[in-house]
Design an enzyme around this catalytic site. Structure first.
Site, PDB file in Angstrom:
ATOM      1  CB  CYS A 125      40.758 -46.368  46.064  1.00 42.18           C
ATOM      2  SG  CYS A 125      42.038 -47.642  45.921  1.00 42.18           S
ATOM      3  CB  CYS A 173      44.784 -46.745  43.361  1.00 41.40           C
ATOM      4  SG  CYS A 173      43.266 -46.716  42.386  1.00 41.40           S
ATOM      5  CB  CYS A 186      52.455 -51.530  30.298  1.00 39.01           C
ATOM      6  SG  CYS A 186      52.552 -50.223  29.084  1.00 39.01           S
ATOM      7  CB  CYS A 225      38.748 -48.915  44.019  1.00 36.43           C
ATOM      8  SG  CYS A 225      39.865 -48.283  42.742  1.00 36.43           S
ATOM      9  CB  CYS A 239      43.027 -50.623  41.837  1.00 38.05           C
ATOM     10  SG  CYS A 239      42.999 -50.380  43.627  1.00 38.05           S
TER      11      CYS A 239
HETATM   12 FE    FE Z   1      42.047 -48.250  43.612  1.00 37.84          FE
END
Ligand code: FE
Length: 139
Positions: free
Chosen positions: A56, A53, A125, A105, A102
């Site tokens: 984060c 991510c 995607c 976060c 995610c």
């Molecule tokens: Fe994240």
């Protein structure tokens, strides 16, 4: 994947995210933006490692599940672990899609569609700007 009341471990104010993230990553991850197709840095990226991510650092997708969908966005058949991503129904643009977030976060990552190749038949995607890449040998 979990569709439930969200309980993100990382909760920052919009002001904090704006300070931490570059403009494009902020627009995509916090404002559900989309990068133009074939524009992102990881669309054609083929190295061996883990995509994390961009907001984060949580592990999200393994390069071994990445494939060329022809869509213009990095595409994966699965997440590294179903608990790393969360889903949300997205009814924008007059259609129903499944948004991928995610799970750590709450960053908007992209969408998942049921038109991917085996083994899962799914196509995650994902916007390049929502990801960072970590080569496997450097981990
Ligand atoms: Fe994240």
């Amino acid at each position: 994947m979990t569709e439930k009341e969200y309980d993100f471990q990382i909760n920052r104010s919009e002001e904090e995210w704006k300070e931490i993230l570059d403009e494009e990553t902020y627009r995509i991850t916090r404002q559900c933006g989309t990068e133009p197709p074939f524009s992102g840095k990881y669309n054609d990226h083929k190295e061996d490692g883990i995509y994390v991510c961009a907001a984060c650092g949580s592990d999200l997708f393994d390069s071994q599940t990445k494939y060329d969908s022809g869509s213009g966005w990095p595409s994966f058949t699965d997440a590294v672990d179903e608990n790393r991503v969360a889903t949300r129904e997205d009814r924008s643009l007059g259609r129903v899609r499944t948004e991928i977030l995610c799970a750590t976060c709450g960053a908007h990552l992209g969408h998942v569609f049921p038109d991917g190749p085996p083994p899962t038949g799914m196509r995650f995607c994902i916007n390049s700007a929502a990801l960072d890449f970590k080569a496997r040998q450097e981990r």
